[in-house]
Design a protein around this motif. Structure first.
Motif, short mmCIF file in Angstrom:
data_model
loop_
_atom_site.label_atom_id
_atom_site.label_comp_id
_atom_site.label_asym_id
_atom_site.label_seq_id
_atom_site.Cartn_x
_atom_site.Cartn_y
_atom_site.Cartn_z
N THR A 100 0.90 -1.15 0.07
CA THR A 100 0.11 -0.09 -0.09
C THR A 100 0.83 1.24 0.01
OG1 THR A 100 -1.82 -1.20 1.21
CG2 THR A 100 -1.93 1.32 1.17
N LYS A 112 2.37 2.15 -3.41
CA LYS A 112 1.57 2.43 -4.38
C LYS A 112 1.77 1.64 -5.69
CE LYS A 112 -0.70 5.24 -1.74
NZ LYS A 112 -2.01 4.60 -1.10
N LYS A 170 -1.58 1.18 -8.96
CA LYS A 170 -2.07 2.61 -9.63
C LYS A 170 -3.02 2.22 -10.65
CE LYS A 170 1.78 5.40 -7.94
NZ LYS A 170 2.95 6.44 -8.34
N ILE A 171 -3.54 3.33 -11.32
CA ILE A 171 -4.79 3.11 -12.32
C ILE A 171 -4.44 2.21 -13.54
CG2 ILE A 171 -4.03 5.23 -13.71
CD1 ILE A 171 -7.61 3.79 -13.00
N CYS A 197 -6.13 0.34 -3.13
CA CYS A 197 -5.52 0.68 -4.52
C CYS A 197 -5.06 2.36 -4.29
CB CYS A 197 -6.42 0.78 -5.88
SG CYS A 197 -7.91 1.34 -5.49
N SER A 198 -4.42 3.30 -5.10
CA SER A 198 -4.15 4.55 -4.92
C SER A 198 -5.47 5.40 -5.57
CB SER A 198 -3.14 4.72 -5.86
OG SER A 198 -3.41 4.70 -7.29
N GLU A 199 -5.25 6.69 -5.16
CA GLU A 199 -6.54 7.54 -5.40
C GLU A 199 -6.82 7.84 -6.56
OE1 GLU A 199 -8.43 9.11 -2.94
OE2 GLU A 199 -7.61 7.84 -1.43
N ASP A 200 -5.92 7.62 -7.55
CA ASP A 200 -6.33 7.87 -9.02
C ASP A 200 -7.18 6.68 -9.65
OD1 ASP A 200 -4.58 5.69 -9.11
OD2 ASP A 200 -3.21 6.48 -10.67
N CYS A 201 -7.41 5.62 -8.85
CA CYS A 201 -8.43 4.60 -9.10
C CYS A 201 -9.74 4.86 -8.77
CB CYS A 201 -7.91 3.38 -8.49
SG CYS A 201 -6.19 2.74 -8.93
#
Length: 835
Positions: A469, A472, A475-476, A517-521
């Motif tokens: 985590t 990261k 990512k997306i 998952c990262s925030e961009d997902c």
């Protein structure tokens, strides 16, 4: 023939209806008079003219009734009401049948006699039965001998060890041991003796404490372990396995002999015997690993594996390649891997040099068995040794990835298993960009393999996602590929295989991916929420899809939590609640995963969730009233807190609906301990949301919390009662969080707070003491309470705040390495100085 004998014969009929009728009649006879029922069964058991099968059934029913195996209330104390005349006849009928010439009847009688003896001996009656059986166990008549040995074993199995005195125990152990000696030539008698000794092993503690007696017992077992008859060897190793589990602390005195017989069996004996010999070392390793993890002066690890590590590692590596079947059966290959796992945990770096040499030599071998064995070695040594010693294994990852694409199914399975183990224990070996870019495509490809391989891949992904985590990795771009691969796997036609439930594993991986998952997902997650709701709706009315429904609830719960606050629309929420309601109605009960999803939905909707309270409320009430599942009650109790946080000020409208069930949980003796703790945590949320509206409940609430606080101060040692220790620790943390919310949230009830402040501060100062081994949450809440009391009520509480204990406590944390605690302590000290 008695009427009961006729009913028993009917019970043996090949016609199902006749058997069902007889079961009803037997139950009626038993309920009408248990004494007469047992007396008549004993007479049938002893009656030679009656058929063998009927007599056998009578003995079994007599045993079942006396031991009350169906846990029927009317049988719990019935033996105490049976007349002495009936008891004597039942005893004599059963005991006399031990001499029957029909073996099946003798064995049934042995069960009946042992059940009578258990009832009587526990009441200090019929003590002569031990002497009778011990005498007959030495009888030259093989039928007497066999039946008596079996009965002695049955009596000891499950009997409290305090019931027999030393003389009785010694006579039982001696009589059984006589039939275990090398001079006993009858294989059947000898096999029975080893089984009986296993049943009586718990009583032999004093015998094991005496070196001479212990050596004699081990000598008998060793002789059995090398007996020409395979069944005797099997029973002997089962007994040896029980010995090391029951009397671990005495193993050192016969460690060399234990090594001799187990090593010989592993190398040379039949697979059933060899696996038992491996299990002996597995059990020793489990005990040592447990004692190493939770050290205790009373129960220290004895270092047996450290003493044997050099010889043991040679043995395991010699035999690691012995794969007997490509099916999922336990064999020498898996047994050796299991022992190597605990050996690595216990002896740490001592296993690594020979294992690394073995891996390097065999990972590229031309024989697939040797390549597979190298994979098993890698997966088995990942926990225990130091990172420095394990790091060379990283060089093998490209080869493992290659083996994951092999034609050989067994190699692919082992490679997938090894990567899942590595992702769990040594994930840093896999997370460098170059390695990760090699591993991930191979894992995603392997999701298309057999359910068993794909399940291992799912666990590898779960472990990688959870462990990585911070860096990261997901990512997306990566997220989309993994997301689609898991969805595809979950919906495969063969995904619900009973032994390898790929659907469950894939959705579990998907939930983990969404959570971590990262925030961009997040946008991608939001776009798929409607699809998951539709999928749930499609399968909501089918009871056979319960695992799929639970999995979708988990995925939706994770999705609701990750979606931007307020993103979920009214229509989406409405459709979800409809599908959830249909699932609950179809399954005629509330589902924990569904309740958790409601909590996540509430957290996203916030005040808008008020529109769905009428639909959700009945599920909460239904579950709390039934109280038949700890996990479910805990989830519903947590949900009340989730809803209170979501609704904020709107909670005031429903304050009674929220407060009353939570307080009822605290009052009830039937409430699970974990649920009581969660009830206090949820009350924190309700008090924080409702504030002054909780006024009508304050007196009762304070009283309940006070009682819980008193109970929480009990001192329990973790090693003596880990469950109670953990409960009390959780309870203290819940109470101190409640007090923090109480002080912060009830500004309009200043007099109440001031009145309770001495009690609250006293509790804080107690639970923050080292004897309770407090975690940081205790100190955070204590410091927060001090700050709030100083800030809002300082001048009126000077007498309880400006005291050495509080000042010393603040001073202690002004230099803490924990920034949160240090900041609170500095602020608290500043507030304290100003009053």
């Amino acid at each position: 023939m008695s009427s009961l004998a006729g009913i028993l014969e009917q019970a043996l009929s090949i016609e199902e209806q006749a058997r069902q009728n007889s079961q009803q009649l037997l139950q009626q006879e038993k309920q009408k008079s248990p004494e007469t029922f047992c007396l008549e069964l004993s007479r049938i058991l002893a009656s030679e003219p009656i058929s063998e099968a009927t007599r056998q059934l009578a003995g079994i029913l007599l045993k079942n009734t006396l031991l009350n195996l169906n846990n029927e209330d009317f049988l719990k104390t019935f033996w105490d009401q049976v007349t002495i005349e009936s008891k004597n006849e039942i005893r004599l009928n059963a005991l006399g049948t031990l001499a029957c010439d029909k073996r099946s009847v003798r064995l049934s009688a042995a069960q009946a006699v042992s059940s009578i003896a258990k009832q009587d001996l526990s009441r200090n009656n019929w003590r002569e039965i031990i002497e009778i059986l011990v005498t007959n166990a030495r009888n030259e008549n093989l039928a007497f001998k066999e039946a008596s040995l079996i009965t002695l074993g049955y009596i000891c199995d499950g009997l409290d060890s305090s019931i027999l005195n030393t003389l009785e125990v010694n006579s039982i152990i001696s009589s059984i041991a006589m039939s275990m000696t090398p001079t006993e030539s009858n294989i059947n008698i000898k096999t029975i003796a080893f089984k009986a000794f296993r049943n009586s092993l718990r009583f032999a503690k004093k015998n094991f404490e005496v070196q001479q007696e212990r050596e004699y017992i081990i000598q008998l077992i060793s002789s059995g372990c090398t007996n020409p008859d395979e069944q005797i060897r099997i029973e002997s190793f089962k007994l040896l396995l029980d010995v090391v589990n029951h009397y671990y602390d005495y193993v050192m005195s016969f460690l060399a002999e234990l090594g001799r017989i187990t090593f010989q069996a592993i190398r040379q004996d039949e697979i059933k015997v060899a696996l038992l010999a491996l299990e002996v070392w597995n059990s020793l390793g489990d005990i040592e690993a447990e004692r190493k993890e939770s050290p205790s002066p009373e129960f220290p690890p004895r270092g047996y594996l450290n003493a044997a590590v050099n010889d043991l590692i040679v043995l395991l590596l010699e035999n690691m390649h012995r794969v007997h079947s490509e099916e999922d059966e336990w064999d020498i290959n898996k047994g050796c891997a299991s022992v190597l796992t605990v050996l690595a945990q216990v002896t740490e770096d001592k296993v690594m040099d020979p294992c690394l040499e073995y891996i390097e030599k065999n990972i590229g071998s031309g024989a697939w068995e040797m390549r597979q064995a190298a994979l098993m070695v890698i997966g088995s040594v990942l926990e225990g040794p130091s990172a420095m010693k394990i790091s060379p294994i990283g060089k093998s990852i490209p080869v493992i990835v290659q083996l994951l694409r092999e034609e050989n199914v067994f190699l692919k399975q082992s490679a997938a298993w090894t990567l899942s183990k590595m992702a769990k224990s040594q994930y840093k070996l896999m997370t460098s960009p170059i390695t990760f870019n090699q591993v991930l495509p191979a894992l995603l490809e392997a999701l298309n393999q057999s359910p068993k391989i794909a399940c291992h891949v799912c666990w590898a992904l779960i472990n990688l996602i959870e462990k990585s985590t911070e860096i990261k990795l997901f990512k997306i771009g990566v997220f989309e590929h993994v997301f689609s691969g898991l969805i595809k796997s979950a919906m495969r036609n063969d995904s619900t295989h009973q032994e390898n439930n790929l659907q469950l594993a894939a959705f579990m991986a998907l939930s983990t991916l969404i959570q971590k998952c990262s925030e961009d997902c997040v946008l991608y997650i939001e776009q798929n929420i409607t699809n998951f709701i539709i999928l749930l709706k499609q399968h909501s009315s089918s009871p056979s899809h319960d695992l799929l429904q639970n999995s979708l609830f988990d995925v939706l719960s994770a999705s609701f939590s990750r979606a931007r606050p307020g993103y979920i629309s009214e229509d989406q929420a409405k459709t979800f609640i409809e599908a959830l309601t249909e699932v609950f109605n179809t399954r005629n009960g509330v589902v924990e995963e569904g309740i958790m999803a409601i909590g996540s939905l509430a957290g996203n909707l916030n005040e808008r969730f008020v529109n769905f309270l009428p639909a959700v409320g009945p599920f909460i009430s239904f579950t709390l009233q039934k109280q038949d599942s700890e996990a479910l009650c805990n989830a519903v109790t947590m949900l009340i807190g989730d809803i209170a946080r979501a609704l904020g000020d709107l909670t005031k409208t429903f304050v009674a609906d929220f407060m009353q069930p939570l307080m009822a949980n605290l009052r009830s003796d039937k409430t699970y301990a974990k649920v009581k703790v969660q009830s206090i945590s949820s009350l924190c949320d309700v008090v924080a949301a409702c504030k002054e509206s909780t006024g009508p409940f304050l007196n009762d609430l304070i009283s309940l919390i006070r009682d819980a606080a008193t109970a929480s101060l009990s001192i329990v040692k973790e090693e003596e009662n880990p469950d109670l220790y953990e409960y009390l620790r959780d309870l203290r943390e819940a109470i101190i969080e409640f007090y923090e919310n109480f002080v912060q949230g009830l500004a309009s009830y200043a007099e109440v707070v001031i009145q309770l402040a001495p009690e609250i501060m006293n509790y804080c100062m107690q639970v923050s003491q080292d004897k309770f081994r407090p975690r940081s949450i205790i100190h955070r809440c204590t410091l927060g309470i001090i700050c709030d009391l100083c800030r809002f009520y300082g001048s009126r509480l000077r007498e309880i705040l400006k005291v050495p204990a509080v000042q010393t406590y603040l001073q202690r944390y002004r230099t803490s390495g924990n920034f949160v605690l240090r900041d609170l302590a500095v602020r608290g000290n500043s507030f304290l100085n100003s009053i």
